[in-house]
Design an enzyme around this catalytic site. Structure first.
Site, PDB file in Angstrom:
ATOM      1  N   LYS A  60       0.859  -1.192   0.000  1.00 14.01           N
ATOM      2  CA  LYS A  60       0.000   0.000   0.000  1.00 14.01           C
ATOM      3  C   LYS A  60       0.894   1.241   0.000  1.00 14.01           C
ATOM      4  O   LYS A  60       1.949   1.235   0.667  1.00 14.01           O
ATOM      5  CB  LYS A  60      -0.855  -0.067   1.263  1.00 14.01           C
ATOM      6  N   SER A 136      -9.477   0.670   3.123  1.00 11.79           N
ATOM      7  CA  SER A 136      -8.721   1.609   2.309  1.00 11.79           C
ATOM      8  C   SER A 136      -7.591   0.957   1.523  1.00 11.79           C
ATOM      9  O   SER A 136      -6.982   1.591   0.674  1.00 11.79           O
ATOM     10  CB  SER A 136      -8.115   2.700   3.198  1.00 11.79           C
ATOM     11  N   SER A 160      -9.484  -1.807   7.124  1.00 13.35           N
ATOM     12  CA  SER A 160      -8.927  -1.578   5.788  1.00 13.35           C
ATOM     13  C   SER A 160      -8.184  -2.760   5.189  1.00 13.35           C
ATOM     14  O   SER A 160      -7.796  -2.714   4.017  1.00 13.35           O
ATOM     15  CB  SER A 160      -8.008  -0.347   5.809  1.00 13.35           C
TER      16      SER A 160
END
Lengths: 430, 50
Positions: A60, A136, A160
Site C-alpha cells: 500500500k 482503504s 482496511s
C-alpha cells in the site's frame, strides 16, 4: 523458475491488467529486477535466500520505500522528502526472499472503505470492474485478487484489510494490535493502526506472516477450538449473501452458540470518534494551509476531527476499556468468534447508498460496520473469502484472542482445504 | 445537540485554532460534527452509566 523470471512475469501481468484495475500507483522495475538478479546469484552460489525467494509483492502506498516519496494516497504529501529506508515490514518480507515490485492505490490517508481516491482514481474490483475493491487498502487487495502478485502489504485501522479482502474475495490478516513493527508506515490513528498481509491462499498468508513474525508461529494451537457466532449487533443490516457466508464457515467450524458483545454498537461509535480525533490532530497543521488539496471525501472528516471536543475522545477511551473487558470475558469461553466482514458484497463504484433488508444506508461509512468494533478490541482477525460461482465474494472474520494468529491461520487453511473458503478463479485475470 | 449549537461550536473552534472555514466548508464540517455528536452521546451514556 528464477526470481528474475517471476519478477518479469509479474511486471508483464501488471502491465496487462492495471489499465482495468488501477491498483498500482508506482512500480519499481529497476529495483525489483536488480534484487531478483541478486537472489538468482545467491541460488546459483548454493545459498538459500529464504522461503519467499523471488515472490513478487506489492505494498500500500503508505509504506516507506527507500528513495520514494510516501504519498499515503494524498496530494499534500507529494513534496515531502523521499523515504531514507524501507518500512520494517518490507524489510522483513525481503529478508525472506520476496521482491517488492510496486505500491498501490488507497483511500487518502487510509480514511475510507472504498478506494475511490480523488487524486489517483478508483481501484476496480477484479470480480466486476464496475464495483469497488473496498478500502482503504483496495489497490493491494485488487492486485492480489487479480493474481498479478501473490502477496501484498496493507494497513487496517478500522477494517482496511478485512473489508477489501472480503469484497475482492481473498485472505487478509489483521494481526494483534501492536505485535508487528509499524516503523516506516504513514500513521493514521495510533490507537488502532495495524499492518498486515493479503494473499490469494491461506498457505501464502501463513507464509507471509511467518516472514513478518517468525517467533509467533512457534506457539501451540488448541486442538479443538471452541467457535461461536457473534450475534445481536452483528446480525443487523446483513444481506442474505453475507449471512450465508458466515453460516457456511460457522457450520464447518462447529459453531452453534450465538453470543452478544453488549457494547458492540458503542464500540463502533467509539472507534469512529477516536479515528476522527486522532486523524484530525495528525493533520491539523496541514489542513490549516492546504485544506483544498485534500481529497474531498477525507477533508471534512479530518477537519471535524481536528475541531472535535477532547471530552468525546476521553469518553471513547473509557468505552474502549469497557469493551476490552467484554471481549476478554467472551474469550474465557470461546477461542474463535465469527462475524461477517462486510454487510454486503461490493457495491458499484460511485454508489452513495444501498438498501439492505428494506433499509437505505450510506455506503461509505457503513461498509466497515462489522470491522470497526473489532478493531477496538485489539485482537487478531483473519478474513476468509467465500466465493460462490456467479456471485460476488463475501468475507468472514475469524476473530481470536491476542496472539492467536497461528490458530486463526490454521483454521483458514483448513477451511480452504475443505472448499468452504477460497479465492476462486477470475478468468479475465488468469 | 441541535444543528445551530454545533454550527456555532465549529465556527468558534475553527477560529480558535486558526483554521478559518468558508460557508460551504463550515456547513460540511457541521454535518460531520452532528454525526460525531450523536455517536458521542451514545458513547458517553455507555461509558458513564447512571
Amino acid at each position: 523458475v528464477t526470481a528474475s523470471e517471476r519478477v518479469r512475469d509479474a511486471l508483464e501481468a501488471i502491465e496487462a491488467a492495471d489499465g482495468a484495475l488501477n491498483a498500482f500507483t508506482a512500480l519499481f522495475p529497476e529495483r525489483a529486477l536488480a534484487r531478483a538478479a541478486r537472489l538468482d546469484a545467491e541460488v546459483a552460489a548454493g545459498r538459500d535466500p529464504g522461503p519467499l525467494c523471488g515472490v513478487p509483492f506489492a505494498a500500500k502506498n503508505l509504506f516507506d520505500v527507500a528513495g520514494v516519496i510516501t504519498r499515503a494516497g494524498a496530494k499534500v504529501t507529494e513534496a515531502d522528502p523521499p523515504a531514507t529506508r524501507d518500512a520494517d515490514l518490507i524489510v522483513a518480507l525481503e529478508r525472506s526472499g520476496a521482491v517488492l515490485i510496486g505500491v498501490t492505490n488507497m483511500d487518502e490517508f487510509a480514511y475510507g472503505f472504498v478506494t475511490e481516491n480523488a487524486h489517483d482514481g478508483p481501484t476496480h474490483n477484479p470480480h466486476d470492474l464496475t464495483r469497488i475493491a473496498g478500502g482503504s487498502s483496495g489497490g493491494s487487495a485488487a492486485a492480489v485478487a487479480a493474481g498479478v502478485v501473490p502477496l501484498a502489504l496493507a494497513s487496517d485501522t478500522n477494517g482496511s484489510i478485512r473489508v477489501p479482502a472480503a469484497l475482492c474475495g481473498i485472505f487478509g490478516l489483521r494481526p494483534t494490535y501492536g505485535s508487528l513493527s509499524s516503523r516506516g508506515a504513514y500513521p493514521f490513528v495510533e490507537l488502532l493502526d495495524t499492518l498486515g498481509p493479503f494473499a490469494r491462499t491461506a498457505a501464502d498468508l501463513t507464509a507471509a506472516y511467518a516472514a513478518l513474525a517468525p517467533a509467533m508461529l512457534d506457539e501451540a494451537e488448541p486442538t479443538a477450538p471452541r467457535c461461536a457466532y457473534l450475534g445481536a449487533y452483528f446480525d443487523e443490516g446483513l444481506t442474505s449473501e453475507a449471512s450465508a457466508a458466515v453460516t457456511a464457515v460457522g457450520a464447518a467450524l462447529g459453531a452453534k452458540a450465538r453470543i452478544a458483545l453488549p457494547h458492540a454498537r458503542e464500540a463502533r461509535e467509539a472507534a469512529f470518534l477516536i479515528t476522527a480525533f486522532e486523524g484530525g490532530a495528525l493533520h491539523r497543521r496541514r489542513l490549516r494551509t492546504r485544506m483544498n488539496d485534500y481529497d474531498p471525501a477525507t477533508r471534512d472528516r479530518l477537519l471535524a476531527g481536528a475541531l472535535m471536543p477532547g471530552a468525546w475522545y476521553a469518553d471513547a477511551l473509557r468505552l474502549r476499556e469497557i469493551f476490552l473487558a467484554e471481549v476478554a470475558t467472551a474469550f474465557e469461553e470461546w477461542d474463535v468468534l465469527l462475524a461477517a466482514a462486510t454487510p454486503y458484497p461490493a457495491p458499484p463504484i460511485g454508489q452513495r447508498s444501498i438498501v439492505v433488508n428494506g433499509v437505505e444506508t450510506e455506503v461509505r461509512p457503513n461498509v466497515g460496520l462489522f470491522t470497526q468494533p473489532v478493531s477496538l478490541a485489539a485482537v487478531p482477525v483473519v478474513a476468509v473469502p467465500v466465493v460462490s460461482p456467479g456471485a460476488l465474494p463475501c468475507g468472514v472474520q475469524l476473530i481470536g484472542r491476542s496472539g492467536s494468529e497461528p490458530l486463526l491461520l490454521a483454521l483458514a487453511r483448513d477451511l480452504e482445504r475443505r472448499g468452504v473458503a477460497g479465492a476462486g478463479e477470475i478468468p479475465a485475470f488468469r | 445537540m441541535d444543528e445551530a449549537t454545533i454550527d456555532a461550536y465549529v465556527a468558534t473552534t475553527a477560529a480558535l485554532l486558526d483554521m478559518p472555514l468558508d460557508d460551504d466548508r463550515r456547513a460540511a464540517v457541521t454535518a460531520v460534527m452532528l454525526r460525531l455528536a450523536a455517536f458521542a452521546s451514545d458513547v458517553a451514556a455507555a461509558a458513564h452509566p447512571e
